[in-house]
Structures are given as structure tokens and as C-alpha cells.
Design a protein around this motif. Structure first.
Motif: not given
Lengths: 244, 464, 193
Positions: C12, C15-24, C147, C150
Motif C-alpha cells: 500500500k 503503490q503509486p496513485s490509482l491509474l485507470p483500468l482500460p477497456s478492452i 475476447h 471470455y
């Protein structure tokens, strides 16, 4: 257009003809070229050895030498990449930032800034192009074989404008020659083996000359060719583009 | 064999490797062939390939930025699935945990499929000392195990072995007929030998390729089917993973499994991509989450991205230095370019040579399916090693002298002039066996004039 | 503090500050999925056999493997070979199975893989321990890429699931490809249409 000519330290000392060819080539295309006499080295040999911390004075000197030009042009992808990535000045940050933006390797300057589409040059030989890594993968002078992307090559495009010149195909068109700065002595065995393998590829495809945009790689390959008693010679791309 | 390598450096070991040039050629060409297969597989996806790398890299970046939450989410989900989750701060604790599970079941034998983490933790040596027999079941790993070596490549553990040598090894250990070197025959010999182990061992260890925070499942990829044979026939399945193996959701496997095998061997997918979510009825399933320096690396901003690695080995295959120096020259469990940026995090003193075992050509970063800037991190490690005082004194002195000369144009021009003159007058001064350049290369011939001198004579601006 | 808490605390802090989760991003593919599935599976050492609705899976299997002594199936409909005693069966006893017939939920065109779960297999080790594997797949189920695969799997519950693509293989000895490392020496997909 005022162009500052940046000649790598080892080219200055060992390969003056490469500096001369670069200068003459730029003059042919109408550039107003000035060569700051107080230049020494970009600092890369220290930085790549882990001593970037010792390059402060080199950086200040470089910034001072080249702050007054529209463009800075150098016949070495490796030295240009170093400046682009690592030039900083405590004394004149603005100048350093401008230099990082305006520094060009020779073939990219001819291609992207001068938009050269014709050359008065002749070189009636079979030539193999050695893609030096820093120019290729760092400055993107040519497309890289690892990527799924459209091929292009600035040095190849220019070489194809030279009369009589025949570019040969290689089995491994962008493998490193093993020079690698101090790597060439600290990892002598691997460095030489890599160089020998590059040389063999060019020889197998009938090269009379190996050319490239970085004299350091060519110096390494030349050392191997000479030791092997090979007939193949090296020539910096500036010399070929300037050949009559 | 590679254990004894701890006391020497990459350059020395690479020099030894290079004494047999024909073998270096063979090693280089074998790995180049795999690089070419990788290229074809990447091109087969056309314009999907580069965006896929980008997405994979970004998913990993996101995961690392939220790792503590994802670890807890994963733990909870895995426990709900009936998996026992363990946490190990370092390799030593990991080994103790594994041995503890074995002891509870009075197990003194086990089968293990490929896990670079257990190599990193030296689990085999630890268990051997405790009287536990470990049988590696990946064919390549079994070969190096019989030879009392360690893998030289994370995907192709015995890429440095020739079939004649394997034939001899199998003759000695597995009783195959002398002189038989046919790969099919040798593989079948190993199949028969290892099938007996699968059928009789009650405990199986596997590695983990991906773990899904959302579902608490983990995925193991093999071509041989050895992870599945071991796990499904065992009473106790122990899976060991580094904490960086997490990805947020199951659908993200679509991204990573498209990249993994294509990057590793040029296959469209590994033969088996097994999703373990719950233990089989009556089976015990354990999962060991291992830190072992990863949280430290996570805190190093310049090196954090190395934790994105999915262990495909593409950077090994493309690395012109790796191909010509062999995996053992890196004297660490994970060799190659990625190993050279991971190892110094664990022990700077022991691995201070590795960031220098590269020309910084950058090919590694270009093939990396998760776009780790490997060659930039190699450069950065060099700076850190200097700062932390791990460079030889003689080198520091030389570098300082160089920096001083290059800082003063007058000094530089005098040094250059004298250098060229002396080289011309006394060529033996640099052209001798003590100069590593000269050993297999000629020196450039010193010209009469430097470019600066020429310029002064020939251009107006040169008149000082 | 336990190692768990110490690790979580260290992570904790690091870790860096929150980075975005990309869409697939899924790029639509204009391919004949069945054709591609067949081509890819064959390129990785598998075989494809097309089967009509009236053709018998059991008969076809016997015709392909006339030497087989022990054939088992986890498909209830393949009555002759269905192992109805699978709940009490010792899994190790499957070691002499010559041919296993399993049903897969769908196939993936880009890599020649089929998706199976424990429910389909009844016994997890079955498709790995047999000498030859036959997987029955409906040809209308073939999806283009992983893709879509899944997407299809979605949040479905399973204890164990696997993509299987071709026979077990190794190239560990001098990069020479050998089929049948530890698992089946061949994989045949019966494509129903």
C-alpha cells in the motif's frame, strides 16, 4: 536557417572525413553551418557507464555551445539520442529544452527538415546498411523489426537516391553490432562475437561497403574486418551521400 | 553447476561460453528461430497486436496501482472457493510454508511443474535438505535437474543442451539405450519415467501465470500438460505465485493469453490454459502469495514497471547478448534482460554486473508484450549502482578523469592531439593484448588532423 | 504483525496513485470462424473431423482408433463408453485409457482451442491422462477470438476450466516438436454440423 554542427568527440579525433562530409552535405543544401570550436563530447560515455552524475559540466558546455542555433545536426544517432534524452542545464533550462527539441541526426534532418528528395551523389558499390540501435530504436530512423508496423527507413531512402549504389538485403536487418560504448571492452567476448556475426551477414550478401549513421558501430565493425583481413570496408553514410 | 557461478560476473562467464564458437552459433540461431516465430505470430494479429500490448501494459499498470486492494479481494474470493491462502514475505518463508504443508501430510515426495518463483526461492535445495524429494516434471526442467543444473531460460529451461548430451544423460539416469538421440524417443522415455511419478506422488506444486482478483481463480499454462497431470492426480495441490501475478478480472485473460504464447514461442496459445478455481472434491488446495522484494521494487518508481512481466521470455530470445552468452552467465534464476532489471532489486552487490550485460540496443522493450521499458531501466540501474557505491573504484577514477577532460575544450583538444600522435608513433602502446579492444579488433588508424583542426584551416568561422 | 499484514502495508505504501483500468477494445473480424478454427488447430497438431447429426460419435471414434482397448466418455449420450461410475472411480485408474471422448462448450477460431469445464469432464484429469483425446464441439459455437471466448464464459461458475488446443507437446529437446509429452499424443475435434 542557422545550423550548429555537432561532431562527436571520437569522430573529431579519428574520423575527420565524416565531419567534413557532413559539413559539405549541409552546405550543399544551403544551410548556414557553424561549428562551435569549443565542443567536446555529449557525455554519453560517462552516462551509459552509470556516471550520468558526472556529465553536468559537459551539459553546460554543450548548452553554451549550441544555444544560438535553429537546428543542431550531428552525424551520429547515438549522440543525438543522448542529448535528446539527457541534456539538462542548471544555468539555462530554456536553452537546454530548445536544444533537446532541435537536435537532429543527419539523415533525419535531411529527410524531415530539408525534405531532400534528390541527391547529387554517386557510389557504384554494393552497400549493406547497418542500423545502429540508438538511431533506429531511439530516434526511429527506420521501422523496427520487432513491431507490427509499416516499414520505412530514412537512411535507406537517402541511399536509394545515390547513383549506382546497390543496397543489399540482410538476414537480420536490425540486430545490434555489439559496440555498446564501454560494453565493447567490458564485455569483449560477446561484443566481438556480435560484431563478427554482423560482418558475416554483410559479407554473405556480397557487400563491398558497410555503412550506417553511427561511426562508433562502424569503427567496431572496421576493427573486426581489418583483423580478419576482409576486403569489405566501412563508410559513414555522410561520406556516401556526399560522394561524387 | 550454475551455483558455483555466484562468485563471478557476467563478462567472465560469457567469455567462457564464447570459447566454443560453434556452440554459440548454434545457441544464437536456435533462439533467433524462436524470435522469428514470435514475429510471425505477432503479425498474424495484424493491427490488433500493438494496441493489445498497450492494453496489457495499462491493465498491469492499473493493477499495480491498486495492488493492496486486489490482493485482499483475491484472498477473500480464493478462500470462498475453498483455497487456503498463505502469505510469504520472502523466499525463506515461502519455503517454510511449503514444507509445513508437506510435513502436515507426512509427504516426502512431490511432483512440481514449472515455477520460476520456486527457482527464485531455491525451493528445491531447501526441500532436499529437509529430506523431501522433488521431481520437476517439465521435460526441460527435468533434464537440467538430472544434470544438477538450473534452467538457463525461463520458458526453455534446457535450451543450452544438445540432444546428444540429453541422450547420454537419459542413458545414465533413465536407462535409455546408449547413443539414442532422437527427440521423440527421448521425450517418450521421459514420459514413461514421469508418468510413474504422477501416479504415485500425493502432492503437486505448480506455478501460476495469472491470478484473478475478482474470482479467486488462478491460471496455469503449459504445453506438456504436466501441471494438470500433477495437480489433478494429487491429494494436495500447492500453487506458488508472486504477488504481481494478479489481474483484476477474468475477461482480462483474453488480453494476456492472446499475448503470452505468441510472445513466448510463437504459438497462438499454449496447449493447456487451466483455470483452477476450487479444489477437486476431497482435494486440498493451497496458494502461497510471495513478496520477496516485489513490494520494494513497487516502491522504486523507475523500476516499478518491471513487475508487469508475464514471464514470456521474448526479451531473452531477441537479446543479442543473451543469445551469445547463455542463461547461466547471468548467475540468477531469471536471466536475460528482464532478469537484469529484477535481480539488482534483490541484491545489488551480487547482481551489480547484470545491468551492464547489455548494449542498450532496445530490442527487448520492443518485443515485450506488456511494454516494459527494459533497456531504459538497465540504464537507470547503472546510475543507481554508481550512486549506491557498487562501481569499482578504478572505474570511478577513470570516469572522473574523462569528465574533467571533456569539460575543458582546451584539455580535450590537447589530449586528442597527443593521443593521435602517440598512437601513430608508438602503435604498440594501445595495440597490445592488455587492451581488450585490440584482442580481436584492430584500432582505427589515427589521422593527421582532427576535424576541428581541418575546420580552422578551411572555414572562415574556424579562424579563432 | 503477520506477514500478510506486513506485505499489504508495504504494498500500500509503495503503490503509486490509482491509474485507470482500460477497456478492452475488440476489433471485429471478418473471418469464416469454422475454417479458421480448422486451419489453426491443424497447424498446431490437432485434427478436425466433421460429423453430421445422424453420425454416431462412438462409431466414428472406433473407426478412427481401431486398436483402442479402453475408450471412456464423459458424455452421457455416448452410452457405450460413458463412465457412469465416475463418482466412485479412482482417477489414477484412468491411466490406461486409450481414447477419451469429451464434450467442449465452444471453440476459438484464432487459436484452435476448445473450452471445457469440470462439469463437462466429470473427472478433471481425463483429457490429460488419456493417450488420445476426442473433443466434440458444435460448429455453431466457434467464436473468433479469446475476447469473445471470455464474454461467453462470463461469470459462469466452475471448479476447474481449461482451454485445450491440440495434443500435449514439447520442444524442449533442441526445439524439435514432439507430440505427446505427458498428455494425449493426438487431439481430434469432432465438429458437429
Amino acid at each position: 536557417m542557422r545550423v550548429g554542427l555537432f561532431i562527436p568527440c571520437y569522430v573529431n579525433q579519428f574520423y575527420p572525413q565524416v565531419g567534413i562530409a557532413t559539413l559539405q552535405l549541409l552546405e550543399k543544401f544551403g544551410c548556414e553551418v557553424d561549428y562551435p570550436l569549443a565542443q567536446t563530447c555529449c557525455g554519453q560515455p560517462m552516462a551509459n557507464s552509470g556516471y550520468e552524475s558526472l556529465t553536468g559540466n559537459c551539459n553546460e558546455l554543450f548548452t553554451k555551445n549550441f544555444s544560438s542555433f535553429d537546428y543542431i545536426v550531428c552525424p551520429s544517432g547515438s549522440c543525438v539520442l543522448h542529448i535528446k534524452e539527457h541534456l539538462h542545464s542548471a544555468k539555462d533550462r530554456t536553452a537546454a529544452t530548445a536544444i533537446r527539441r532541435n537536435v537532429y541526426e543527419l539523415t533525419e534532418f535531411l529527410t524531415d527538415v530539408l525534405n531532400v528528395d534528390r541527391l547529387q551523389a554517386a557510389f557504384p558499390y554494393k552497400v549493406g546498411l547497418h542500423q545502429s540501435c540508438h538511431g533506429q530504436r531511439g530516434l526511429h530512423l527506420s521501422q523496427m523489426s520487432e513491431l507490427v508496423a509499416k516499414p520505412y527507413s530514412k537512411p535507406e531512402r537517402l541511399l536509394n537516391m545515390v547513383e549506382g549504389l546497390e543496397l543489399i538485403e540482410l538476414d537480420r536487418k536490425d540486430e545490434c553490432c555489439g559496440f555498446g560504448g564501454t560494453f565493447c571492452v567490458t564485455e569483449e567476448a560477446v561484443s566481438v562475437k556480435m560484431g563478427k556475426d554482423r560482418v558475416r551477414d554483410h559479407e554473405a550478401h556480397g557487400a563491398d561497403y558497410i555503412t550506417g549513421a553511427d561511426m562508433s558501430c562502424l569503427m567496431h565493425l572496421q576493427g573486426i574486418l581489418k583483423r580478419q583481413g576482409s576486403k569489405v570496408q566501412v563508410k559513414h553514410i555522410a561520406e556516401i551521400l556526399n560522394a561524387q | 553447476m550454475s551455483n558455483s557461478n555466484h562468485h563471478t560476473d557476467h563478462a567472465t562467464l560469457a567469455e567462457k561460453f564464447n570459447r566454443d564458437e560453434a556452440r554459440v552459433n548454434w545457441h544464437d540461431e536456435t533462439l533467433w528461430f524462436i524470435r522469428q516465430k514470435r514475429d510471425r505470430a505477432a503479425w498474424s494479429l495484424g493491427n490488433e497486436w500493438e494496441p493489445l500490448r498497450e492494453t496489457a501494459s495499462a491493465i498491469k499498470a492499473h493493477t499495480l496501482s491498486n495492488l493492496s486492494d486486489y490482493l485482499q479481494q483475491f484472498e477473500k474470493a480464493a478462500q470462498q472457493n475453498g483455497i487456503t491462502v498463505h502469505w510469504a514475505a520472502d523466499g525463506e518463508e515461502h519455503n517454510r510454508i511449503v514444507h509445513g504443508i508437506l510435513a502436515k501430510h507426512n509427504a516426502t515426495q512431490l511432483v512440481k511443474s514449472k515455477s520460476m518463483l520456486t527457482e527464485e526461492c531455491h525451493l528445491n535445495d531447501y526441500l532436499k535438505e529437509k529430506g523431501v524429494e522433488v521431481i520437476d516434471t517439465d521435460l526441460g526442467e527435468r533434464i537440467v535437474q538430472l544434470a544438477e543444473e538450473h534452467p538457463s531460460h525461463i520458458v526453455l529451461p534446457c535450451i543450452h543442451w544438445k540432444k546428444e548430451e540429453i541422450g547420454e544423460l537419459f542413458h545414465k539416469h533413465l536407462g535409455s539405450p546408449e547413443g539414442v538421440i532422437d527427440p521423440s524417443f527421448l521425450t517418450n522415455t521421459a514420459r514413461v519415467h514421469l508418468r510413474e511419478k504422477f501416479l504415485t506422488r500425493r502432492v503437486a506444486i505448480t506455478g501460476v501465470n495469472f491470478a484473478i482478483a475478482e474470482t479467486g481463480e488462478f491460471v496455469v499454462c503449459t504445453n506438456e500438460g504436466n501441471a494438470d497431470m500433477g495437480a489433478h492426480l494429487s491429494d494436495v495441490h500447492i500453487a506458488c505465485m508472486g504477488i504481481e501475478k494478479l489481474i483484476p478480472k477474468r475477461e482480462h485473460l483474453g488480453v494476456f493469453l492472446r499475448l503470452l504464447a505468441r510472445s513466448a514461442t510463437g504459438q497462438p496459445i499454449t496447449t493447456y490454459s487451466s483455470h483452477f478455481k476450487k479444489p477437486r472434491e476431497g482435494q486440498e488446495m493451497h496458494l502461497v502469495l510471495v513478496d520477496n522484494g516485489r513490494s520494494t521494487q513497487l516502491g522504486r518508481e523507475d523500476f516499478r514497471n518491471s513487475l508487469k512481466c508475464i514471464r514470456c521470455g521474448a526479451c531473452f530470445n531477441t537479446c543479442p547478448v543473451y543469445r551469445r552468452s547463455g542463461g547461466h552467465s547471468y548467475h540468477t534464476a531469471i536471466a536475460g534482460p528482464i532478469g537484469s532489471i529484477l535481480a539488482p532489486n534483490l541484491d545489488m552487490r551480487q547482481y551489480k554486473d547484470l545491468p551492464f550485460a547489455s548494449t542498450l540496443c532496445g530490442s527487448c522493450s520492443n518485443v515485450c508484450p506488456v511494454k516494459i521499458n527494459i533497456h531504459e531501466q538497465l540504464y537507470q540501474w547503472r546510475q543507481v549502482l554508481t550512486e549506491e557505491g557498487y562501481q569499482p573504484k578504478s572505474k570511478t577514477v577513470a570516469m572522473k578523469a574523462m569528465a574533467a577532460t571533456l569539460s575543458k575544450p582546451s584539455l580535450f583538444s590537447i589530449a586528442g592531439k597527443w593521443g593521435r600522435k602517440v598512437m601513430g608513433l608508438v602503435p604498440g602502446l594501445v595495440s597490445n593484448r592488455l587492451n581488450p579492444w585490440y584482442k580481436q579488433r584492430e584500432m582505427p588508424a589515427p589521422p593527421e588532423q582532427s576535424f576541428t583542426e581541418w575546420y580552422k584551416q578551411n572555414r572562415k568561422g574556424g579562424k579563432s | 504483525m503477520s506477514s500478510r499484514d506486513a506485505i499489504l502495508q508495504k504494498v500500500k505504501a509503495a503503490q503509486p496513485s490509482l491509474l485507470p483500468l482500460p477497456s478492452i477494445e475488440k476489433q471485429p473480424r471478418e473471418v469464416d470462424a469454422v475454417k479458421q478454427f480448422q486451419a489453426v488447430l491443424e497447424s498446431i497438431g490437432g485434427k478436425v473431423v466433421f460429423l453430421n447429426a445422424e453420425e454416431s460419435i462412438a462409431e466414428k471414434t472406433v473407426a478412427l482408433f481401431p486398436e483402442a482397448k479402453r475408450i471412456v466418455s464423459s458424455i452421457t449420450a455416448v452410452q457405450n463408453y460413458f463412465f457412469s461410475d465416475y463418482k466412485s472411480l479412482r482417477h489414477h485408474s484412468l491411466q490406461d485409457v486409450d481414447v477419451a471422448i469429451i464434450e467442449a462448450q465452444f471453440g476459438v477460431a484464432e487459436n484452435g482451442a476448445v473450452w471445457v469445464t469440470e462439469e463437462d469432464l466429470k473427472i478433471r484429469v481425463l483429457p490429460f491422462i488419456c493417450e488420445h483425446l476426442v473433443a466434440v464441439v458444435d460448429s455453431t459455437t466457434i467464436v473468433a477470438t479469446l475476447h469473445e471466448a471470455y464474454e461467453r464464459i462470463g461469470a459462469s461458475a466452475y471448479g476447474f476450466g481449461a482451454f485445450i488446443a491440440g495434443p500435449s507437446k514439447t520442444a524442449d529437446i533442441e526445439q524439435s516438436l514432439v507430440l505427446g509429452a505427458h498428455g494425449p499424443k493426438s487431439m481430434t475435434v469432432f465438429l458437429l454440423h
